[in-house]
Motif scaffolding. Sequence first.
Motif, short mmCIF file in Angstrom:
data_model
loop_
_atom_site.label_atom_id
_atom_site.label_comp_id
_atom_site.label_asym_id
_atom_site.label_seq_id
_atom_site.Cartn_x
_atom_site.Cartn_y
_atom_site.Cartn_z
N GLN A 120 44.51 -33.64 -34.91
CA GLN A 120 45.84 -33.25 -34.49
C GLN A 120 46.58 -34.46 -33.92
O GLN A 120 46.00 -35.31 -33.23
CB GLN A 120 45.76 -32.17 -33.40
N ARG A 121 47.88 -34.51 -34.19
CA ARG A 121 48.75 -35.57 -33.64
C ARG A 121 50.05 -34.94 -33.17
O ARG A 121 50.58 -34.05 -33.82
CB ARG A 121 49.02 -36.64 -34.70
N LEU A 122 50.55 -35.40 -32.04
CA LEU A 122 51.86 -34.99 -31.55
C LEU A 122 52.74 -36.23 -31.50
O LEU A 122 52.36 -37.26 -30.92
CB LEU A 122 51.76 -34.38 -30.14
N MET A 123 53.94 -36.13 -32.09
CA MET A 123 54.92 -37.21 -32.04
C MET A 123 56.21 -36.68 -31.41
O MET A 123 56.78 -35.70 -31.88
CB MET A 123 55.19 -37.77 -33.44
N ILE A 124 56.63 -37.34 -30.34
CA ILE A 124 57.82 -36.92 -29.60
C ILE A 124 58.88 -38.02 -29.69
O ILE A 124 58.65 -39.13 -29.22
CB ILE A 124 57.50 -36.64 -28.12
N PRO A 125 60.03 -37.74 -30.31
CA PRO A 125 61.08 -38.77 -30.40
C PRO A 125 61.60 -39.14 -29.01
O PRO A 125 61.79 -38.28 -28.15
CB PRO A 125 62.17 -38.08 -31.22
N LEU A 126 61.84 -40.42 -28.81
CA LEU A 126 62.40 -40.92 -27.56
C LEU A 126 63.69 -41.68 -27.86
O LEU A 126 63.84 -42.25 -28.94
CB LEU A 126 61.42 -41.87 -26.86
N GLU A 127 64.57 -41.69 -26.88
CA GLU A 127 65.79 -42.46 -27.04
C GLU A 127 65.55 -43.94 -26.74
O GLU A 127 66.31 -44.80 -27.18
CB GLU A 127 66.89 -41.92 -26.11
N LYS A 128 64.52 -44.22 -25.96
CA LYS A 128 64.20 -45.60 -25.61
C LYS A 128 62.71 -45.68 -25.31
O LYS A 128 62.01 -44.66 -25.26
CB LYS A 128 65.01 -46.04 -24.38
N GLU A 129 62.22 -46.91 -25.11
CA GLU A 129 60.80 -47.09 -24.83
C GLU A 129 60.43 -46.48 -23.48
O GLU A 129 61.26 -46.34 -22.59
CB GLU A 129 60.44 -48.58 -24.86
N PHE A 130 59.16 -46.17 -23.34
CA PHE A 130 58.67 -45.39 -22.21
C PHE A 130 57.50 -46.15 -21.61
O PHE A 130 56.57 -46.55 -22.32
CB PHE A 130 58.23 -44.02 -22.74
#
Length: 493
Positions: free
Chosen positions: A141-151
Amino acid sequence: MGKKIRNYKKIAMIDHLKVDIEKHTYESLRKIKELDSEKALKLINKSKNIDSIITIEKEQDCDYFKCKLFLETPIFGLEEFKDNILEEDESMSFYQLGNVYNSDYNSIIKVNFPFKIPQIFKLYLSKVYTGSLENYDNKFQRLMIPLEKEFDIHMMTTKSVKYDEKVVFQGIIEVNINLFNYHIFLYSNNESKQFFLIIDGLEKQSFINFKNSCEAILISLGFLTGNLILHQYYFLTSEDHFFNKVENIFFQKNKSNIFSNNRIIDQSRFLDYLRQIEQETKYKPWVKPMPKNTFDNLCSTVLNNSIYARCCQIITEADQTKHDLLKAGIFSIALETISGLIYEDNKEKINPIQDKGKARLIRHKLQKALEEFNQKIPEEALKIYTAKINELNKPTNSKKLSYPFQLYKIKLSVEEIEILNHRNKFLHGTSPFEETELIDKKYELKFIIAHLKFMINCLMLKYVGYSGHIVNNPGFMEYNTKKTVSNHLFKII
Protein backbone atom coordinates in the motif's frame (compact mmCIF):
# COMPACT_ATOMS: atom_id res chain seq x y z
CA MET A 1 1.39 -9.64 11.89
CA GLY A 2 4.22 -7.74 10.24
CA LYS A 3 7.10 -9.54 8.63
CA LYS A 4 10.80 -8.72 8.47
CA ILE A 5 11.63 -5.71 6.30
CA ARG A 6 12.79 -6.66 2.83
CA ASN A 7 16.08 -5.46 1.34
CA TYR A 8 15.01 -2.18 -0.29
CA LYS A 9 18.33 -1.65 -2.13
CA LYS A 10 19.75 -0.24 1.06
CA ILE A 11 23.12 0.48 -0.59
CA ALA A 12 22.64 2.14 -3.98
CA MET A 13 25.70 3.89 -5.44
CA ILE A 14 25.01 7.23 -7.12
CA ASP A 15 28.14 9.14 -8.10
CA HIS A 16 30.06 7.30 -5.37
CA LEU A 17 27.50 8.31 -2.72
CA LYS A 18 25.84 5.72 -0.53
CA VAL A 19 22.06 5.97 -0.41
CA ASP A 20 20.12 4.11 2.27
CA ILE A 21 16.79 3.55 0.49
CA GLU A 22 15.62 3.78 -3.11
CA LYS A 23 12.03 4.55 -4.17
CA HIS A 24 10.19 4.38 -7.50
CA THR A 25 7.49 7.00 -8.08
CA TYR A 26 7.04 7.25 -11.85
CA GLU A 27 4.18 4.75 -12.19
CA SER A 28 2.36 6.14 -9.13
CA LEU A 29 2.50 9.68 -10.54
CA ARG A 30 1.29 8.43 -13.91
CA LYS A 31 -1.63 6.62 -12.27
CA ILE A 32 -2.69 9.77 -10.40
CA LYS A 33 -2.53 11.82 -13.61
CA GLU A 34 -4.58 9.16 -15.42
CA LEU A 35 -7.25 9.15 -12.70
CA ASP A 36 -7.49 12.96 -12.62
CA SER A 37 -7.72 13.41 -16.40
CA GLU A 38 -11.08 13.92 -18.11
CA LYS A 39 -12.66 10.75 -19.43
CA ALA A 40 -16.00 9.70 -20.93
CA LEU A 41 -17.59 6.73 -19.19
CA LYS A 42 -20.84 4.78 -19.01
CA LEU A 43 -22.87 5.02 -15.80
CA ILE A 44 -24.83 1.81 -15.33
CA ASN A 45 -27.26 1.24 -12.46
CA LYS A 46 -29.43 -1.80 -13.15
CA SER A 47 -31.69 -1.15 -10.18
CA LYS A 48 -32.71 2.20 -11.74
CA ASN A 49 -32.47 1.06 -15.36
CA ILE A 50 -29.80 3.72 -15.96
CA ASP A 51 -27.36 3.41 -18.87
CA SER A 52 -26.02 6.91 -19.57
CA ILE A 53 -22.88 8.72 -20.68
CA ILE A 54 -20.97 10.54 -17.97
CA THR A 55 -17.73 12.53 -18.00
CA ILE A 56 -15.51 12.71 -14.96
CA GLU A 57 -12.38 14.68 -14.13
CA LYS A 58 -10.48 16.33 -11.32
CA GLU A 59 -9.28 19.74 -12.40
CA GLN A 60 -5.94 21.11 -11.30
CA ASP A 61 -6.04 22.79 -7.86
CA CYS A 62 -9.49 21.28 -7.28
CA ASP A 63 -10.11 18.97 -4.31
CA TYR A 64 -13.00 16.92 -5.72
CA PHE A 65 -14.06 15.13 -8.89
CA LYS A 66 -16.62 16.78 -11.16
CA CYS A 67 -19.02 14.55 -13.11
CA LYS A 68 -21.37 15.61 -15.92
CA LEU A 69 -24.32 13.30 -16.50
CA PHE A 70 -26.34 13.51 -19.73
CA LEU A 71 -30.08 12.76 -19.42
CA GLU A 72 -32.86 13.04 -22.02
CA THR A 73 -35.55 12.98 -19.31
CA PRO A 74 -34.69 15.74 -16.82
CA ILE A 75 -34.83 15.34 -13.04
CA PHE A 76 -34.95 18.07 -10.39
CA GLY A 77 -34.07 17.88 -6.71
CA LEU A 78 -32.47 15.22 -4.56
CA GLU A 79 -35.64 13.16 -4.15
CA GLU A 80 -35.97 12.70 -7.92
CA PHE A 81 -32.25 12.00 -8.08
CA LYS A 82 -32.63 9.22 -5.51
CA ASP A 83 -35.71 7.84 -7.26
CA ASN A 84 -34.12 7.81 -10.73
CA ILE A 85 -30.33 7.65 -10.36
CA LEU A 86 -28.96 6.56 -7.00
CA GLU A 87 -30.37 5.70 -3.58
CA GLU A 88 -28.76 6.67 -0.28
CA ASP A 89 -25.96 4.25 0.73
CA GLU A 90 -25.92 2.90 -2.85
CA SER A 91 -22.75 2.61 -4.93
CA MET A 92 -22.35 3.61 -8.57
CA SER A 93 -19.90 2.36 -11.18
CA PHE A 94 -18.56 3.96 -14.36
CA TYR A 95 -17.17 1.82 -17.19
CA GLN A 96 -14.59 2.48 -19.92
CA LEU A 97 -12.86 -0.17 -22.06
CA GLY A 98 -12.62 -2.70 -19.27
CA ASN A 99 -11.76 -0.13 -16.59
CA VAL A 100 -14.18 0.32 -13.70
CA TYR A 101 -14.40 3.49 -11.58
CA ASN A 102 -16.54 3.59 -8.46
CA SER A 103 -18.12 6.05 -6.06
CA ASP A 104 -21.25 6.15 -3.89
CA TYR A 105 -24.12 8.35 -2.74
CA ASN A 106 -22.35 9.38 0.47
CA SER A 107 -19.45 10.77 -1.58
CA ILE A 108 -21.65 13.34 -3.31
CA ILE A 109 -20.75 16.83 -2.06
CA LYS A 110 -23.39 18.63 -4.13
CA VAL A 111 -25.55 18.28 -7.24
CA ASN A 112 -26.43 20.99 -9.80
CA PHE A 113 -29.76 20.56 -11.66
CA PRO A 114 -29.95 22.89 -14.73
CA PHE A 115 -33.40 23.65 -16.18
CA LYS A 116 -32.60 22.48 -19.70
CA ILE A 117 -33.60 19.60 -21.97
CA PRO A 118 -31.64 17.46 -22.70
CA GLN A 119 -30.27 17.89 -19.21
CA ILE A 120 -26.60 17.95 -18.28
CA PHE A 121 -26.33 18.00 -14.51
CA LYS A 122 -23.19 17.96 -12.40
CA LEU A 123 -22.14 15.80 -9.48
CA TYR A 124 -19.26 16.75 -7.21
CA LEU A 125 -17.63 13.69 -5.63
CA SER A 126 -15.30 13.44 -2.62
CA LYS A 127 -14.35 9.81 -3.36
CA VAL A 128 -13.50 7.93 -6.57
CA TYR A 129 -11.67 4.62 -6.83
CA THR A 130 -10.87 1.89 -9.33
CA GLY A 131 -11.68 -1.80 -9.00
CA SER A 132 -13.34 -3.61 -6.12
CA LEU A 133 -12.46 -2.67 -2.53
CA GLU A 134 -11.89 -6.38 -1.83
CA ASN A 135 -8.90 -6.20 -4.20
CA TYR A 136 -7.20 -3.56 -2.01
CA ASP A 137 -6.43 -6.08 0.75
CA ASN A 138 -3.25 -8.14 1.08
CA LYS A 139 -1.31 -5.73 -1.16
CA PHE A 140 1.59 -3.35 -0.80
CA GLN A 141 0.00 0.00 0.00
CA ARG A 142 1.11 3.57 -0.74
CA LEU A 143 -0.44 6.91 0.21
CA MET A 144 0.41 10.04 -1.79
CA ILE A 145 -0.77 13.42 -0.51
CA PRO A 146 -0.36 16.47 -2.78
CA LEU A 147 1.35 19.44 -1.11
CA GLU A 148 1.53 23.05 -2.15
CA LYS A 149 5.13 23.26 -0.97
CA GLU A 150 7.84 21.14 0.61
CA PHE A 151 7.27 19.82 4.11
CA ASP A 152 9.95 19.61 6.82
CA ILE A 153 10.36 16.21 8.52
CA HIS A 154 13.85 16.73 9.95
CA MET A 155 12.75 16.67 13.60
CA MET A 156 12.74 12.85 13.40
CA THR A 157 15.66 10.49 12.79
CA THR A 158 15.97 10.23 9.00
CA LYS A 159 17.91 8.36 6.32
CA SER A 160 18.89 9.18 2.75
CA VAL A 161 16.55 8.35 -0.12
CA LYS A 162 16.83 8.27 -3.90
CA TYR A 163 13.93 8.75 -6.34
CA ASP A 164 13.90 9.95 -9.97
CA GLU A 165 17.71 10.09 -9.96
CA LYS A 166 17.48 12.60 -7.09
CA VAL A 167 19.17 11.97 -3.74
CA VAL A 168 17.90 13.52 -0.49
CA PHE A 169 20.21 12.88 2.46
CA GLN A 170 17.74 13.55 5.27
CA GLY A 171 14.70 12.54 3.32
CA ILE A 172 13.02 9.42 4.70
CA ILE A 173 11.65 8.29 8.07
CA GLU A 174 11.28 4.65 9.13
CA VAL A 175 8.50 3.85 11.58
CA ASN A 176 7.07 0.66 13.07
CA ILE A 177 3.42 0.64 14.17
CA ASN A 178 1.90 -2.49 15.67
CA LEU A 179 4.64 -4.65 14.07
CA PHE A 180 4.11 -3.19 10.59
CA ASN A 181 6.85 -1.08 9.02
CA TYR A 182 6.43 2.13 7.04
CA HIS A 183 8.51 4.65 5.12
CA ILE A 184 7.61 8.35 5.09
CA PHE A 185 9.28 10.60 2.55
CA LEU A 186 8.79 13.75 0.51
CA TYR A 187 8.67 13.85 -3.26
CA SER A 188 9.50 17.20 -4.84
CA ASN A 189 9.92 18.19 -8.46
CA ASN A 190 10.49 21.92 -8.82
CA GLU A 191 10.32 21.68 -12.60
CA SER A 192 6.80 20.24 -12.66
CA LYS A 193 5.83 22.02 -9.40
CA GLN A 194 4.79 18.68 -7.90
CA PHE A 195 5.17 18.00 -4.19
CA PHE A 196 3.87 14.93 -2.33
CA LEU A 197 4.09 13.49 1.15
CA ILE A 198 4.34 9.71 0.59
CA ILE A 199 3.79 6.86 3.06
CA ASP A 200 4.70 3.32 1.98
CA GLY A 201 3.72 0.12 3.78
CA LEU A 202 6.65 -2.30 3.67
CA GLU A 203 4.54 -5.43 4.10
CA LYS A 204 1.34 -6.54 2.45
CA GLN A 205 -1.62 -5.68 4.66
CA SER A 206 -5.32 -4.87 4.63
CA PHE A 207 -6.49 -1.54 3.24
CA ILE A 208 -8.22 -0.50 6.47
CA ASN A 209 -5.11 -1.27 8.55
CA PHE A 210 -2.96 0.83 6.22
CA LYS A 211 -5.46 3.73 6.26
CA ASN A 212 -5.60 3.71 10.06
CA SER A 213 -1.80 3.62 10.34
CA CYS A 214 -1.47 6.50 7.87
CA GLU A 215 -3.93 8.56 9.89
CA ALA A 216 -1.89 7.88 13.04
CA ILE A 217 1.32 8.94 11.26
CA LEU A 218 -0.26 12.14 9.94
CA ILE A 219 -1.73 13.08 13.34
CA SER A 220 1.68 12.45 14.94
CA LEU A 221 3.46 14.58 12.34
CA GLY A 222 0.82 17.27 12.84
CA PHE A 223 1.45 17.33 16.58
CA LEU A 224 5.24 17.57 16.15
CA THR A 225 5.29 20.10 13.30
CA GLY A 226 2.05 22.08 13.69
CA ASN A 227 1.16 21.02 10.13
CA LEU A 228 -1.72 18.55 9.82
CA ILE A 229 -1.95 17.24 6.25
CA LEU A 230 -5.48 16.01 5.54
CA HIS A 231 -6.75 17.57 2.34
CA GLN A 232 -6.49 14.96 -0.43
CA TYR A 233 -5.42 11.31 -0.29
CA TYR A 234 -4.42 9.05 -3.18
CA PHE A 235 -4.11 5.44 -1.99
CA LEU A 236 -2.38 3.05 -4.40
CA THR A 237 -1.92 -0.75 -4.29
CA SER A 238 0.62 -3.03 -5.91
CA GLU A 239 1.93 -6.58 -5.84
CA ASP A 240 5.38 -5.04 -6.18
CA HIS A 241 6.97 -3.26 -3.22
CA PHE A 242 8.70 -0.82 -5.63
CA PHE A 243 5.32 0.10 -7.19
CA ASN A 244 6.60 -0.46 -10.72
CA LYS A 245 3.05 -1.57 -11.49
CA VAL A 246 0.05 0.01 -9.75
CA GLU A 247 -3.10 -2.11 -9.63
CA ASN A 248 -5.69 0.21 -8.07
CA ILE A 249 -6.01 3.81 -6.94
CA PHE A 250 -8.40 5.34 -4.40
CA PHE A 251 -8.97 9.12 -4.14
CA GLN A 252 -10.50 10.65 -1.02
CA LYS A 253 -11.15 14.29 -0.13
CA ASN A 254 -10.87 15.18 3.57
CA LYS A 255 -10.83 18.27 5.74
CA SER A 256 -8.62 21.26 5.02
CA ASN A 257 -4.94 21.19 5.90
CA ILE A 258 -3.60 23.01 8.96
CA PHE A 259 -0.31 24.87 8.57
CA SER A 260 1.15 26.69 11.57
CA ASN A 261 4.78 25.46 11.47
CA ASN A 262 4.75 25.42 15.28
CA ARG A 263 7.39 22.73 15.75
CA ILE A 264 7.91 21.45 19.28
CA ILE A 265 11.31 19.82 18.53
CA ASP A 266 13.85 21.75 16.46
CA GLN A 267 17.45 20.59 16.72
CA SER A 268 18.79 23.14 14.19
CA ARG A 269 17.44 26.17 16.04
CA PHE A 270 18.39 24.58 19.36
CA LEU A 271 22.01 24.29 18.19
CA ASP A 272 22.00 27.92 16.99
CA TYR A 273 20.61 28.99 20.37
CA LEU A 274 23.27 27.06 22.32
CA ARG A 275 26.00 28.71 20.25
CA GLN A 276 24.45 32.10 20.86
CA ILE A 277 24.47 31.61 24.65
CA GLU A 278 27.83 29.78 24.51
CA GLN A 279 26.47 26.52 25.96
CA GLU A 280 27.03 24.20 22.98
CA THR A 281 29.57 21.95 24.71
CA LYS A 282 27.38 21.42 27.78
CA TYR A 283 24.15 20.61 25.95
CA LYS A 284 25.42 19.13 22.65
CA PRO A 285 24.19 15.59 23.57
CA TRP A 286 20.61 16.96 23.49
CA VAL A 287 20.97 18.40 19.98
CA LYS A 288 19.35 15.51 18.16
CA PRO A 289 16.08 14.62 16.44
CA MET A 290 13.37 12.47 17.99
CA PRO A 291 14.70 8.88 18.13
CA LYS A 292 13.04 6.28 15.92
CA ASN A 293 11.75 4.21 18.86
CA THR A 294 10.08 7.29 20.36
CA PHE A 295 8.40 8.17 17.06
CA ASP A 296 7.30 4.52 16.78
CA ASN A 297 5.74 4.82 20.22
CA LEU A 298 4.09 8.16 19.40
CA CYS A 299 2.44 6.79 16.24
CA SER A 300 1.41 3.54 17.95
CA THR A 301 -0.11 5.45 20.87
CA VAL A 302 -2.08 7.68 18.48
CA LEU A 303 -3.35 4.57 16.66
CA ASN A 304 -4.26 2.59 19.78
CA ASN A 305 -5.38 5.33 22.17
CA SER A 306 -8.23 7.45 20.78
CA ILE A 307 -8.05 9.90 23.72
CA TYR A 308 -4.36 10.62 23.12
CA ALA A 309 -5.03 10.95 19.37
CA ARG A 310 -7.85 13.40 20.03
CA CYS A 311 -5.56 15.41 22.30
CA CYS A 312 -2.95 15.66 19.49
CA GLN A 313 -5.61 17.00 17.12
CA ILE A 314 -6.96 19.46 19.69
CA ILE A 315 -3.46 20.91 20.15
CA THR A 316 -2.85 21.21 16.40
CA GLU A 317 -6.25 22.71 15.64
CA ALA A 318 -6.12 25.14 18.59
CA ASP A 319 -3.38 27.11 16.82
CA GLN A 320 -5.92 28.01 14.11
CA THR A 321 -8.18 29.70 16.67
CA LYS A 322 -7.93 33.49 16.61
CA HIS A 323 -9.94 34.23 19.77
CA ASP A 324 -7.46 34.05 22.67
CA LEU A 325 -9.98 33.16 25.38
CA LEU A 326 -11.26 30.30 23.23
CA LYS A 327 -7.69 29.16 22.55
CA ALA A 328 -6.92 29.20 26.28
CA GLY A 329 -10.06 27.12 26.88
CA ILE A 330 -9.07 24.59 24.18
CA PHE A 331 -5.57 24.21 25.63
CA SER A 332 -7.07 23.81 29.10
CA ILE A 333 -9.22 20.95 27.77
CA ALA A 334 -6.12 19.35 26.24
CA LEU A 335 -4.23 19.75 29.54
CA GLU A 336 -7.01 18.05 31.50
CA THR A 337 -7.22 15.30 28.87
CA ILE A 338 -3.54 14.32 28.95
CA SER A 339 -3.42 14.74 32.75
CA GLY A 340 -6.41 12.40 33.02
CA LEU A 341 -4.66 9.77 30.89
CA ILE A 342 -1.55 9.92 33.05
CA TYR A 343 -3.68 9.77 36.21
CA GLU A 344 -5.52 6.64 35.02
CA ASP A 345 -2.18 4.91 34.41
CA ASN A 346 -0.85 5.89 37.86
CA LYS A 347 -3.91 6.36 40.07
CA GLU A 348 -2.78 3.84 42.68
CA LYS A 349 0.28 6.03 43.32
CA ILE A 350 -1.65 9.27 43.64
CA ASN A 351 -4.83 8.28 45.54
CA PRO A 352 -4.91 9.81 49.08
CA ILE A 353 -5.05 6.36 50.76
CA GLN A 354 -2.52 4.03 49.12
CA ASP A 355 -3.70 0.92 50.98
CA LYS A 356 -6.58 -0.51 48.91
CA GLY A 357 -7.92 -2.57 51.82
CA LYS A 358 -8.18 0.43 54.14
CA ALA A 359 -9.76 2.56 51.43
CA ARG A 360 -12.32 -0.18 50.74
CA LEU A 361 -13.11 -0.57 54.47
CA ILE A 362 -13.68 3.18 54.95
CA ARG A 363 -15.93 3.28 51.89
CA HIS A 364 -17.90 0.26 53.12
CA LYS A 365 -18.47 1.79 56.58
CA LEU A 366 -19.60 5.09 55.13
CA GLN A 367 -22.02 3.30 52.78
CA LYS A 368 -23.44 1.35 55.77
CA ALA A 369 -23.91 4.60 57.70
CA LEU A 370 -25.71 6.12 54.72
CA GLU A 371 -28.05 3.12 54.44
CA GLU A 372 -29.55 4.08 57.83
CA PHE A 373 -31.05 7.12 56.13
CA ASN A 374 -32.53 5.31 53.12
CA GLN A 375 -36.09 6.10 54.16
CA LYS A 376 -35.34 9.50 55.66
CA ILE A 377 -33.80 11.50 52.82
CA PRO A 378 -34.81 11.95 49.15
CA GLU A 379 -33.65 9.39 46.60
CA GLU A 380 -31.73 12.03 44.68
CA ALA A 381 -29.77 12.93 47.82
CA LEU A 382 -28.91 9.25 48.34
CA LYS A 383 -27.51 9.05 44.78
CA ILE A 384 -25.39 12.16 45.31
CA TYR A 385 -23.98 10.99 48.64
CA THR A 386 -23.32 7.49 47.27
CA ALA A 387 -21.42 8.96 44.32
CA LYS A 388 -19.35 11.17 46.65
CA ILE A 389 -18.47 8.21 48.88
CA ASN A 390 -17.35 6.20 45.85
CA GLU A 391 -15.14 9.11 44.77
CA LEU A 392 -13.75 9.66 48.27
CA ASN A 393 -10.32 8.17 47.60
CA LYS A 394 -9.68 10.17 44.46
CA PRO A 395 -7.39 13.22 44.42
CA THR A 396 -8.60 16.75 43.76
CA ASN A 397 -8.59 18.03 40.18
CA SER A 398 -5.67 20.33 40.99
CA LYS A 399 -3.69 17.35 42.31
CA LYS A 400 -4.49 15.37 39.15
CA LEU A 401 -3.12 18.26 37.09
CA SER A 402 0.07 18.78 39.08
CA TYR A 403 0.95 15.10 39.68
CA PRO A 404 2.02 14.31 36.06
CA PHE A 405 4.70 17.00 36.27
CA GLN A 406 5.99 15.47 39.51
CA LEU A 407 5.93 12.00 37.93
CA TYR A 408 8.01 13.11 34.92
CA LYS A 409 10.27 15.37 37.03
CA ILE A 410 9.24 18.51 35.15
CA LYS A 411 9.89 21.47 37.41
CA LEU A 412 7.17 24.11 37.15
CA SER A 413 7.75 27.77 37.90
CA VAL A 414 5.57 29.68 40.37
CA GLU A 415 3.94 31.31 37.36
CA GLU A 416 3.12 27.96 35.74
CA ILE A 417 1.63 26.59 38.99
CA GLU A 418 -0.56 29.67 39.17
CA ILE A 419 -1.67 29.14 35.55
CA LEU A 420 -2.61 25.52 36.36
CA ASN A 421 -4.87 26.84 39.09
CA HIS A 422 -6.53 29.22 36.61
CA ARG A 423 -7.34 26.60 33.98
CA ASN A 424 -10.87 26.10 35.34
CA LYS A 425 -11.69 29.74 34.57
CA PHE A 426 -10.73 29.24 30.93
CA LEU A 427 -12.90 26.12 30.78
CA HIS A 428 -15.86 28.30 31.75
CA GLY A 429 -15.07 31.05 29.25
CA THR A 430 -13.57 33.51 31.71
CA SER A 431 -9.99 34.47 32.61
CA PRO A 432 -7.83 35.40 35.63
CA PHE A 433 -8.45 39.07 34.74
CA GLU A 434 -11.44 41.26 35.37
CA GLU A 435 -13.62 41.85 32.32
CA THR A 436 -12.67 45.54 32.32
CA GLU A 437 -8.97 44.57 32.24
CA LEU A 438 -9.10 42.13 29.33
CA ILE A 439 -8.66 44.70 26.58
CA ASP A 440 -5.38 45.83 28.18
CA LYS A 441 -4.20 42.31 29.02
CA LYS A 442 -3.84 40.88 25.52
CA TYR A 443 -0.11 40.23 25.88
CA GLU A 444 -0.52 38.67 29.33
CA LEU A 445 -3.28 36.38 28.01
CA LYS A 446 -1.13 35.28 25.05
CA PHE A 447 1.72 34.64 27.48
CA ILE A 448 -0.53 32.38 29.59
CA ILE A 449 -1.55 30.50 26.40
CA ALA A 450 2.13 30.01 25.54
CA HIS A 451 2.73 28.51 29.01
CA LEU A 452 -0.31 26.24 28.67
CA LYS A 453 0.90 24.94 25.33
CA PHE A 454 4.41 24.31 26.64
CA MET A 455 3.11 22.36 29.64
CA ILE A 456 0.79 20.27 27.44
CA ASN A 457 3.59 19.49 24.97
CA CYS A 458 5.84 18.37 27.84
CA LEU A 459 3.25 15.87 29.10
CA MET A 460 2.36 14.65 25.61
CA LEU A 461 6.00 13.93 24.80
CA LYS A 462 6.86 12.34 28.13
CA TYR A 463 3.78 10.09 27.83
CA VAL A 464 5.38 8.41 24.78
CA GLY A 465 8.83 8.19 26.37
CA TYR A 466 10.60 11.22 24.89
CA SER A 467 13.64 12.75 26.58
CA GLY A 468 15.35 15.69 24.95
CA HIS A 469 15.04 19.34 24.00
CA ILE A 470 11.69 21.05 23.51
CA VAL A 471 10.68 24.48 22.25
CA ASN A 472 9.78 26.73 25.19
CA ASN A 473 6.83 28.72 23.84
CA PRO A 474 6.91 31.52 26.46
CA GLY A 475 10.61 32.11 25.76
CA PHE A 476 10.04 32.42 22.01
CA MET A 477 7.08 34.70 22.57
CA GLU A 478 9.25 37.04 24.66
CA TYR A 479 12.02 36.86 22.04
CA ASN A 480 9.71 37.55 19.08
CA THR A 481 7.90 40.45 20.76
CA LYS A 482 11.20 42.06 21.84
CA LYS A 483 10.16 42.05 25.46
CA THR A 484 12.70 41.28 28.15
CA VAL A 485 13.61 37.60 27.69
CA SER A 486 13.33 35.96 31.09
CA ASN A 487 12.76 32.41 29.80
CA HIS A 488 15.12 30.15 27.87
CA LEU A 489 14.05 29.49 24.27
CA PHE A 490 14.46 25.73 24.79
CA LYS A 491 14.26 23.37 27.75
CA ILE A 492 15.38 19.79 28.38
CA ILE A 493 12.72 17.35 29.56
